[in-house]
Structure formats: structure tokens, C-alpha cells
Design a protein around this motif. Structure first.
Motif, PDB file in Angstrom:
ATOM      1  N   HIS A 128      47.550  60.181  74.948  1.00  0.00           N
ATOM      2  CA  HIS A 128      46.778  59.048  74.428  1.00  0.00           C
ATOM      3  C   HIS A 128      45.476  59.453  73.735  1.00  0.00           C
ATOM      4  N   MET A 129      45.553  60.390  72.814  1.00  0.00           N
ATOM      5  CA  MET A 129      44.364  60.817  72.077  1.00  0.00           C
ATOM      6  C   MET A 129      44.334  60.184  70.695  1.00  0.00           C
ATOM      7  N   LYS A 130      43.149  59.776  70.264  1.00  0.00           N
ATOM      8  CA  LYS A 130      43.005  59.321  68.884  1.00  0.00           C
ATOM      9  C   LYS A 130      43.244  60.540  68.006  1.00  0.00           C
ATOM     10  N   THR A 131      44.116  60.378  67.018  1.00  0.00           N
ATOM     11  CA  THR A 131      44.541  61.523  66.218  1.00  0.00           C
ATOM     12  C   THR A 131      44.532  61.203  64.741  1.00  0.00           C
ATOM     13  N   GLU A 132      44.054  62.149  63.958  1.00  0.00           N
ATOM     14  CA  GLU A 132      44.170  62.129  62.502  1.00  0.00           C
ATOM     15  C   GLU A 132      45.218  63.174  62.153  1.00  0.00           C
ATOM     16  N   TRP A 133      46.245  62.758  61.444  1.00  0.00           N
ATOM     17  CA  TRP A 133      47.356  63.650  61.120  1.00  0.00           C
ATOM     18  C   TRP A 133      47.197  64.254  59.741  1.00  0.00           C
ATOM     19  N   LEU A 134      47.414  65.554  59.658  1.00  0.00           N
ATOM     20  CA  LEU A 134      47.447  66.259  58.377  1.00  0.00           C
ATOM     21  C   LEU A 134      48.912  66.505  58.024  1.00  0.00           C
ATOM     22  N   PRO A 135      49.309  66.247  56.795  1.00  0.00           N
ATOM     23  CA  PRO A 135      50.696  66.563  56.420  1.00  0.00           C
ATOM     24  C   PRO A 135      50.976  68.049  56.654  1.00  0.00           C
ATOM     25  N   SER A 136      52.138  68.347  57.215  1.00  0.00           N
ATOM     26  CA  SER A 136      52.479  69.741  57.514  1.00  0.00           C
ATOM     27  C   SER A 136      52.636  70.573  56.248  1.00  0.00           C
ATOM     28  N   SER A 137      52.827  69.907  55.120  1.00  0.00           N
ATOM     29  CA  SER A 137      53.021  70.620  53.855  1.00  0.00           C
ATOM     30  C   SER A 137      51.710  71.010  53.170  1.00  0.00           C
ATOM     31  N   LEU A 138      50.578  70.602  53.718  1.00  0.00           N
ATOM     32  CA  LEU A 138      49.286  70.902  53.082  1.00  0.00           C
ATOM     33  C   LEU A 138      49.039  72.400  53.007  1.00  0.00           C
ATOM     34  N   GLY A 139      48.586  72.852  51.849  1.00  0.00           N
ATOM     35  CA  GLY A 139      48.130  74.223  51.707  1.00  0.00           C
ATOM     36  C   GLY A 139      46.717  74.327  52.260  1.00  0.00           C
ATOM     37  N   LEU A 140      46.212  75.534  52.351  1.00  0.00           N
ATOM     38  CA  LEU A 140      44.891  75.761  52.937  1.00  0.00           C
ATOM     39  C   LEU A 140      43.793  75.030  52.176  1.00  0.00           C
ATOM     40  N   LYS A 141      43.801  75.114  50.864  1.00  0.00           N
ATOM     41  CA  LYS A 141      42.766  74.468  50.056  1.00  0.00           C
ATOM     42  C   LYS A 141      42.787  72.952  50.260  1.00  0.00           C
ATOM     43  N   GLU A 142      43.990  72.365  50.258  1.00  0.00           N
ATOM     44  CA  GLU A 142      44.107  70.914  50.445  1.00  0.00           C
ATOM     45  C   GLU A 142      43.694  70.508  51.857  1.00  0.00           C
ATOM     46  N   GLU A 143      44.005  71.360  52.832  1.00  0.00           N
ATOM     47  CA  GLU A 143      43.590  71.058  54.202  1.00  0.00           C
ATOM     48  C   GLU A 143      42.068  71.060  54.312  1.00  0.00           C
ATOM     49  N   MET A 144      41.424  72.029  53.692  1.00  0.00           N
ATOM     50  CA  MET A 144      39.961  72.096  53.740  1.00  0.00           C
ATOM     51  C   MET A 144      39.345  70.875  53.061  1.00  0.00           C
ATOM     52  N   GLU A 145      39.942  70.418  51.973  1.00  0.00           N
ATOM     53  CA  GLU A 145      39.448  69.214  51.293  1.00  0.00           C
ATOM     54  C   GLU A 145      39.617  67.987  52.182  1.00  0.00           C
ATOM     55  N   ALA A 146      40.766  67.878  52.857  1.00  0.00           N
ATOM     56  CA  ALA A 146      41.015  66.751  53.758  1.00  0.00           C
ATOM     57  C   ALA A 146      40.023  66.765  54.924  1.00  0.00           C
ATOM     58  N   LEU A 147      39.776  67.946  55.485  1.00  0.00           N
ATOM     59  CA  LEU A 147      38.817  68.065  56.585  1.00  0.00           C
ATOM     60  C   LEU A 147      37.416  67.674  56.136  1.00  0.00           C
ATOM     61  N   ILE A 204      38.257  63.118  68.571  1.00  0.00           N
ATOM     62  CA  ILE A 204      39.312  62.821  67.602  1.00  0.00           C
ATOM     63  C   ILE A 204      40.028  64.129  67.326  1.00  0.00           C
ATOM     64  N   LEU A 205      41.308  64.143  67.636  1.00  0.00           N
ATOM     65  CA  LEU A 205      42.132  65.312  67.390  1.00  0.00           C
ATOM     66  C   LEU A 205      42.593  65.298  65.940  1.00  0.00           C
ATOM     67  N   ILE A 206      42.497  66.432  65.285  1.00  0.00           N
ATOM     68  CA  ILE A 206      43.028  66.589  63.925  1.00  0.00           C
ATOM     69  C   ILE A 206      44.113  67.652  64.014  1.00  0.00           C
ATOM     70  N   THR A 207      45.330  67.267  63.652  1.00  0.00           N
ATOM     71  CA  THR A 207      46.458  68.165  63.807  1.00  0.00           C
ATOM     72  C   THR A 207      47.484  67.948  62.711  1.00  0.00           C
ATOM     73  N   LYS A 208      48.284  68.972  62.488  1.00  0.00           N
ATOM     74  CA  LYS A 208      49.348  68.862  61.497  1.00  0.00           C
ATOM     75  C   LYS A 208      50.529  68.098  62.078  1.00  0.00           C
ATOM     76  N   GLU A 209      51.196  67.350  61.201  1.00  0.00           N
ATOM     77  CA  GLU A 209      52.360  66.576  61.619  1.00  0.00           C
ATOM     78  C   GLU A 209      53.442  67.501  62.160  1.00  0.00           C
ATOM     79  N   ASP A 210      53.961  67.129  63.319  1.00  0.00           N
ATOM     80  CA  ASP A 210      55.046  67.874  63.953  1.00  0.00           C
ATOM     81  C   ASP A 210      55.652  66.942  64.995  1.00  0.00           C
ATOM     82  N   ARG A 211      56.970  66.871  65.032  1.00  0.00           N
ATOM     83  CA  ARG A 211      57.665  65.954  65.939  1.00  0.00           C
ATOM     84  C   ARG A 211      57.308  66.219  67.401  1.00  0.00           C
ATOM     85  N   LEU A 212      57.312  67.476  67.820  1.00  0.00           N
ATOM     86  CA  LEU A 212      56.990  67.807  69.211  1.00  0.00           C
ATOM     87  C   LEU A 212      55.513  67.560  69.521  1.00  0.00           C
ATOM     88  N   ALA A 213      54.650  67.854  68.557  1.00  0.00           N
ATOM     89  CA  ALA A 213      53.219  67.594  68.746  1.00  0.00           C
ATOM     90  C   ALA A 213      52.973  66.096  68.906  1.00  0.00           C
TER      91      ALA A 213
END
Length: 191
Positions: A59-78, A42-51
Motif C-alpha cells: 500500500h505505498m503511493k507510487t509513481e510509475w516510470l515506463p519500463s521502456s524509458l532510456g536513462l536520459k528520459e528517466e532523468m527528465e521524468a525524475l 512516494i515510491l518511484i519505480t519502473k513498471e513491472d508486473r511482479l513489482a
């Protein structure tokens, strides 16, 4: 996911700014994990149009992180994703946060084997269970005595096997200009 499915997280980003190399490496690694270890990547990546376009092609299963997430919020999401999926292993292939002990601790604290992937030419200690660094200037000897296992040098360079069989056609006529590109890697900091 059923109880028999073993999950592998792959945390990588891609964009016009940083290129798609980390996502390409994640795709190569995902294929290895599926074929060799029967792990579901499962790929975890930040939202980006080209990505998104790149991942759609692979064709990878992907969990998207909002590109606006700060580091603390990203760690909580992970942390929440790790609790939900309970991955056996988490691969981290991002530019800067792999050297952040707090970031890497998210994976260790939640029970996933943590593997950091980098290609730095200088010595960098990373708080992970395993560090894979395919840079030819790296040496595992540099990290002797560390708790982390370092797999260093060219045998550990993750690359699509298709590149080994690619043949460039012979140039015709007079060659006046060439383009040489190294992506983001500059083994030995030459440039």
C-alpha cells in the motif's frame, strides 16, 4: 499535497531479474520515515508486473516510470517529478545509476537532499549528500575527505525488524538438502 506535507522520494526497482530486495528495503524505509520523521513517502519505480503485485500488498503511493524509458528520459521524468512534488529528501536504491554523477545530479540540482543506499563491498564514490552502505566490509575511513557523508557498516544495514524475531522450526527427520539464499548481496564477494 498541502504545503505542510513533507515528501520523501524513494527510487527503487524490483523484478524477477533483480528480485524484490530493493522494494522491500524501500518499504522498510518508508515506514521509518512516516513514523519517525512524519515524511510522506512516494515510491518511484519502473513498471513491472511482479513489482506492481509487491507494492499493492504494501500500500505505498507510487509513481510509475515506463519500463521502456532510456536513462536520459528517466532523468527528465525524475526532474519533473521533483519539481511537481518538491521532496525534502530523495533516496536512491538502484543497482547501477547511483554511481552515475549525471543521474544523482538530478536530485541535487532540484534541491532535494540526496541519499544513496547501497550494499557494495568495494569502495565506490557516489555523488550524493549521504551514502548509506550497511555492508560489514565497508569503512567510512575509506571516504575521509569526500564531500559526501558515508554511513558505513552493519549499524546502517536497513532490514525489516520482523527478521530479528523470526524463528526457524527444528528440522524433523533426516535433513538431506538445504537451500541457502543471500539475495543479491554477497558481502565480501565470496561467491
Amino acid at each position: 499535497m498541502n504545503q505542510q506535507t513533507k515528501i520523501a522520494f524513494l527510487r527503487a526497482d524490483g523484478s524477477k531479474t533483480i528480485g524484490m530486495g530493493h522494494l522491500k528495503r524501500a518499504c522498510v524505509l518508508a515506514d521509518m520515515l512516516q513514523r519517525g520523521l512524519q515524511l510522506t513517502p512516494i515510491l518511484i519505480t519502473k513498471e513491472d508486473r511482479l513489482a506492481e503485485a509487491f507494492i499493492h500488498q504494501h500500500h505505498m503511493k507510487t509513481e510509475w516510470l515506463p519500463s521502456s524509458l532510456g536513462l536520459k528520459e528517466e532523468m527528465e521524468a525524475l526532474s519533473q517529478m521533483i519539481k511537481n512534488y518538491q521532496p525534502a529528501v530523495a533516496f536512491v536504491d538502484i543497482l547501477n545509476e547511483d554511481v552515475n554523477p549525471s543521474y544523482m545530479k538530478v536530485f541535487k540540482e532540484n534541491g532535494a537532499l540526496s541519499v544513496a543506499i547501497t550494499d557494495d563491498s568495494c569502495k565506490r564514490e557516489i555523488l550524493a549528500d549521504i551514502v548509506v552502505n550497511g555492508n560489514p566490509y565497508q569503512s567510512a575511513v575509506w571516504y575521509k575527505g569526500e564531500n559526501t557523508r558515508y554511513l558505513c557498516g552493519t549499524p546502517y544495514f536497513l532490514m525489516d525488524s520482523a527478521y530479528a524475531t523470526t524463528k526457524a522450526p527444528e528440522p524433523r527427520g533426516s535433513v538431506r538438502k538445504i537451500l541457502l539464499t543471500l539475495g543479491g548481496s554477497d558481502h565480501g564477494d565470496i561467491l
